[in-house]
Design a protein around this motif. Structure first.
Motif, PDB file in Angstrom:
ATOM      1  N   SER A  20       0.854  -1.187   0.000  1.00 44.39           N
ATOM      2  CA  SER A  20       0.000   0.000   0.000  1.00 44.39           C
ATOM      3  C   SER A  20       0.882   1.226   0.000  1.00 44.39           C
ATOM      4  N   ARG A  21       0.441   2.226  -0.778  1.00 47.54           N
ATOM      5  CA  ARG A  21       1.201   3.464  -0.827  1.00 47.54           C
ATOM      6  C   ARG A  21       0.455   4.533  -0.005  1.00 47.54           C
ATOM      7  N   TYR A  22       1.181   5.295   0.765  1.00 48.86           N
ATOM      8  CA  TYR A  22       0.538   6.397   1.495  1.00 48.86           C
ATOM      9  C   TYR A  22       1.526   7.548   1.631  1.00 48.86           C
ATOM     10  N   GLU A  23       1.011   8.694   2.010  1.00 44.64           N
ATOM     11  CA  GLU A  23       1.881   9.853   2.206  1.00 44.64           C
ATOM     12  C   GLU A  23       1.981  10.148   3.677  1.00 44.64           C
ATOM     13  N   ASN A  24       3.206  10.349   4.193  1.00 50.20           N
ATOM     14  CA  ASN A  24       3.304  10.680   5.611  1.00 50.20           C
ATOM     15  C   ASN A  24       3.062  12.173   5.822  1.00 50.20           C
ATOM     16  N   GLU A  25       3.150  12.609   7.085  1.00 43.78           N
ATOM     17  CA  GLU A  25       2.785  14.016   7.378  1.00 43.78           C
ATOM     18  C   GLU A  25       3.703  15.030   6.683  1.00 43.78           C
ATOM     19  N   ASN A  26       4.912  14.579   6.252  1.00 43.25           N
ATOM     20  CA  ASN A  26       5.802  15.498   5.518  1.00 43.25           C
ATOM     21  C   ASN A  26       5.581  15.434   4.009  1.00 43.25           C
ATOM     22  N   GLY A  27       4.545  14.724   3.602  1.00 46.71           N
ATOM     23  CA  GLY A  27       4.227  14.627   2.184  1.00 46.71           C
ATOM     24  C   GLY A  27       5.112  13.629   1.447  1.00 46.71           C
ATOM     25  N   GLU A  28       5.890  12.828   2.186  1.00 40.83           N
ATOM     26  CA  GLU A  28       6.743  11.836   1.514  1.00 40.83           C
ATOM     27  C   GLU A  28       5.934  10.585   1.206  1.00 40.83           C
ATOM     28  N   VAL A  29       6.221   9.989   0.032  1.00 42.66           N
ATOM     29  CA  VAL A  29       5.518   8.761  -0.345  1.00 42.66           C
ATOM     30  C   VAL A  29       6.166   7.575   0.358  1.00 42.66           C
ATOM     31  N   LYS A  30       5.357   6.786   1.058  1.00 43.85           N
ATOM     32  CA  LYS A  30       5.855   5.609   1.777  1.00 43.85           C
ATOM     33  C   LYS A  30       5.075   4.375   1.311  1.00 43.85           C
ATOM     34  N   TRP A  31       5.693   3.231   1.467  1.00 42.98           N
ATOM     35  CA  TRP A  31       5.019   1.977   1.113  1.00 42.98           C
ATOM     36  C   TRP A  31       4.918   1.114   2.343  1.00 42.98           C
ATOM     37  N   GLU A  32       3.838   0.368   2.418  1.00 42.50           N
ATOM     38  CA  GLU A  32       3.629  -0.514   3.550  1.00 42.50           C
ATOM     39  C   GLU A  32       3.238  -1.874   2.991  1.00 42.50           C
ATOM     40  N   LYS A  33       3.737  -2.942   3.616  1.00 41.02           N
ATOM     41  CA  LYS A  33       3.385  -4.281   3.142  1.00 41.02           C
ATOM     42  C   LYS A  33       1.959  -4.571   3.586  1.00 41.02           C
ATOM     43  N   ALA A  34       1.134  -5.054   2.655  1.00 43.79           N
ATOM     44  CA  ALA A  34      -0.232  -5.414   3.035  1.00 43.79           C
ATOM     45  C   ALA A  34      -0.273  -6.910   3.351  1.00 43.79           C
ATOM     46  N   SER A  35      -1.271  -7.356   4.116  1.00 42.69           N
ATOM     47  CA  SER A  35      -1.387  -8.799   4.340  1.00 42.69           C
ATOM     48  C   SER A  35      -2.815  -9.252   4.079  1.00 42.69           C
ATOM     49  N   GLY A  36      -2.964 -10.534   3.938  1.00 45.56           N
ATOM     50  CA  GLY A  36      -4.271 -11.118   3.621  1.00 45.56           C
ATOM     51  C   GLY A  36      -4.025 -12.400   2.850  1.00 45.56           C
ATOM     52  N   GLY A  37      -5.083 -13.211   2.786  1.00 41.10           N
ATOM     53  CA  GLY A  37      -4.943 -14.539   2.201  1.00 41.10           C
ATOM     54  C   GLY A  37      -4.465 -14.551   0.763  1.00 41.10           C
ATOM     55  N   LEU A  38      -5.012 -13.642  -0.049  1.00 39.26           N
ATOM     56  CA  LEU A  38      -4.668 -13.634  -1.475  1.00 39.26           C
ATOM     57  C   LEU A  38      -3.175 -13.315  -1.660  1.00 39.26           C
ATOM     58  N   ILE A  39      -2.681 -12.388  -0.860  1.00 31.96           N
ATOM     59  CA  ILE A  39      -1.265 -12.003  -0.953  1.00 31.96           C
ATOM     60  C   ILE A  39      -0.368 -13.150  -0.503  1.00 31.96           C
ATOM     61  N   THR A  40      -0.699 -13.765   0.639  1.00 32.15           N
ATOM     62  CA  THR A  40       0.082 -14.900   1.137  1.00 32.15           C
ATOM     63  C   THR A  40       0.219 -15.957   0.053  1.00 32.15           C
ATOM     64  N   ALA A  41      -0.890 -16.222  -0.636  1.00 37.24           N
ATOM     65  CA  ALA A  41      -0.889 -17.311  -1.607  1.00 37.24           C
ATOM     66  C   ALA A  41      -0.179 -16.943  -2.907  1.00 37.24           C
ATOM     67  N   LEU A  42      -0.407 -15.718  -3.387  1.00 36.11           N
ATOM     68  CA  LEU A  42       0.070 -15.404  -4.738  1.00 36.11           C
ATOM     69  C   LEU A  42       1.478 -14.824  -4.812  1.00 36.11           C
ATOM     70  N   GLU A  43       1.942 -14.204  -3.740  1.00 32.47           N
ATOM     71  CA  GLU A  43       3.240 -13.544  -3.850  1.00 32.47           C
ATOM     72  C   GLU A  43       4.396 -14.516  -4.159  1.00 32.47           C
ATOM     73  N   PRO A  44       4.463 -15.689  -3.498  1.00 33.98           N
ATOM     74  CA  PRO A  44       5.556 -16.608  -3.856  1.00 33.98           C
ATOM     75  C   PRO A  44       5.538 -16.997  -5.331  1.00 33.98           C
TER      76      PRO A  44
END
Ligand code: GDG
Length: 489
Positions: A20-44
């Motif tokens: 997931s992409r989000y902007e922090n309070e300084n307006g910088e673009v940050k990425w965060e790892k998402a989780s959930g069943g579909l991701i667990t299964a498909l990422e490998p």
């Protein structure tokens, strides 16, 4: 693993990307790892096949201003500190923009409100709204246009899940000869339930535009085929003219996990040390664990009441166990999910208030996510895995619990309404609506002797270990190949 063709690329398309992409309070673009069943299964799989993943990054389109059709490597994404990328492995991602009002209508209301509720048999929660349906179609069409932008003729397009059930229809119009596959990660409901949806014919017609359509369980497949049969007998199928007369090849193939990865992680010295630390902190002899995305379909409230029933009927268990519930935040924009958090908080407070004695409290609760290694340490620390969804397409948590028990010990209590129960014969299967049955099963697990625990766990490990995510993919690719062969005839 290969895709039977030198230049053939795998393009996985799902609503959300694994980051997931989000902007922090300084307006910088940050990425965060998402989780959930579909991701667990498909990422490998994406890593193994050096594929492409197309989806939404969780950021509203107004903010992201992403260059259309740019693909970038996951290696280019600044990784959060708790994510380790596999050495030498890579895949690419492409972002499909979704506007703020579309997020509300397509994602929160239609996908997660209408379809999710209906497909999990909560039809009273499923609201029917024409304008949300129109937005759903509009966003699904955009996904098709993005695929059309990047796909080569030989690529294999694999569309995932209930958010994108109309995308095959739009894509087929743009690409009459493209290989299009679809996999549904939720249950496919009985026609009595499906027919509540005024647009069921459109969804079915769209899936009929695919080369293959896959489900987790043969009952879901049967429900789909019955619905198609009813549709074909009653009227013209929308989209049929673009699908031609070849229907899709349909199959049931239960999704799984990277068993070896979870097993290997559970044997790492740091994870074992962490597991010992967790156990030391717990004053009680036995630990029970629940891990769920916050969702009414996961049955968390009834499960908690099952624990209450256990303490009421077996007061001697007080001080003897400890229930740890990890709840992963999810779909915070959907009303039904907001109230659920409050209800869970209150229920835990009430049960703890009623039964806590001295330093002992029956339920400990963490609302948030933990790194993968910590999750494996928790699984390993738990004597009992308590997985009681009211309805679940598959459920990967129960499979991870088994994979993490490289000590061959532990008891799994599993809902008879989770797709996974069909493969896991040596669990204690329960009706998740029946609070007394849940309490009784926990008691049975608490007093089960070591020989029986180990006998059951060994069998479950053998079964899940030999049917892991690699096997699932291999079977899906074989179905793709078979459909390809039939198409050429
Ligand atoms: C859908 C269907 C189907 C959870 N908390 C953390 C974390 N997780 C990971 C678990 C597990 C996954 O999330 C949850 O998977 P489930 O299968 O249990 O549930 P859904 O998200 O509802 O998945 C389901 C699935 O798609 C696949 O087809 O099985 O029926 O509903 O893998 O490990 N992972 C990490 N930290 C956490 O705190 N790292």
């Amino acid at each position: 693993m290969f895709l039977h063709g030198k230049d053939r690329r795998l393009i996985v398309v799902s609503n959300r990307l694994p980051f997931s992409r989000y902007e922090n309070e300084n307006g910088e673009v940050k990425w965060e790892k998402a989780s959930g069943g579909l991701i667990t299964a498909l990422e490998p799989i994406l890593y193994d096949l050096d594929g492409i993943w197309l989806g939404w990054d969780g950021h509203s389109a107004e903010q992201s201003g992403e260059e259309r059709s740019r693909l970038f490597s996951v290696k280019e994404i600044p990784q959060p500190s708790n994510v380790k990328l596999e050495e030498g492995k890579d895949y690419k991602i492409g972002c499909v923009p979704i506007k703020e009002d579309e997020v509300e209508s397509y994602y929160n209301r239609f996908s997660n409100g209408t379809l999710w509720a209906l497909f999990h048999y909560f039809f009273e929660k499923s609201h029917i709204d024409l304008s949300d349906w129109k937005t759903y179609c509009q966003v699904n069409e955009r996904f098709a246009q993005y695929i059309d932008d990047i796909a080569r003729e030989d690529d294999v397009i694999w569309i995932q899940d209930f958010h994108l059930m109309m995308t095959p229809f739009y894509l087929r119009q743009l690409r009459p000869r493209q290989e299009i596959h679809f996999f549904l990660h939720t249950p496919f409901p009985h026609t009595d339930i499906l027919s509540i949806l005024p647009w069921q014919d459109d969804l079915l017609g769209s899936l009929l535009c695919c080369d293959t359509v896959g489900f987790h369980h043969k009952q879901y497949l049967k429900n789909f085929l019955t619905a198609v049969d009813v549709l074909k007998r009653s009227r013209e199928v929308p989209g049929e003219e673009t699908a031609g007369d070849r229907g899709p090849l349909t199959y049931a193939n239960p999704i799984s996990i990277d068993f070896k990865l979870v097993d290997r992680t559970s044997r790492e010295p740091a994870v074992i040390e962490r597991k010992n630390e967790i156990r030391k902190k717990i004053a009680s002899p036995k630990m029970i664990l629940g891990v769920d995305r916050i969702d009414y379909s996961k049955g968390i409230r009834r499960r908690l009441r099952g624990i209450e029933h256990l303490i009421k009927t077996h007061p001697e268990v007080q001080g003897e166990f400890f229930y740890y519930q990890l709840v992963i935040p999810s779909r915070e924009g959907v009303d039904a999910y907001k109230s659920l958090k409050k209800e869970i908080d209150e229920l835990i407070g009430r049960i703890n208030g009623k039964f806590a004695t001295g330093l002992w409290m029956p339920i400990h609760y963490n609302y948030g996510t933990v790194p993968f290694a910590e999750l494996v340490a928790l699984y390993l620390a738990a004597d009992i895995g308590l997985v009681t969804p009211l309805r679940d397409g598959m459920n990967l948590v129960c499979k991870e619990y088994i994979a993490a028990h490289s000590d061959n010990d532990g008891v799994l209590i599993l809902s008879k309404f989770a797709g996974a129960v069909a493969e896991i014969k040596n669990c204690l299967a329960v009706n998740p609506y029946n609070i007394e049955e849940i309490g009784d099963a926990i008691y049975r697990a608490l007093v089960m002797d070591e020989t029986e625990r180990k006998r059951r766990m060994k069998k479950m490990r053998k079964n899940i270990g030999s049917n892991d995510i690699g096997k699932w993919l291999e079977k899906c690719l074989n179905y793709f190949e078979q459909a390809r062969g039939e198409r050429k005839k």
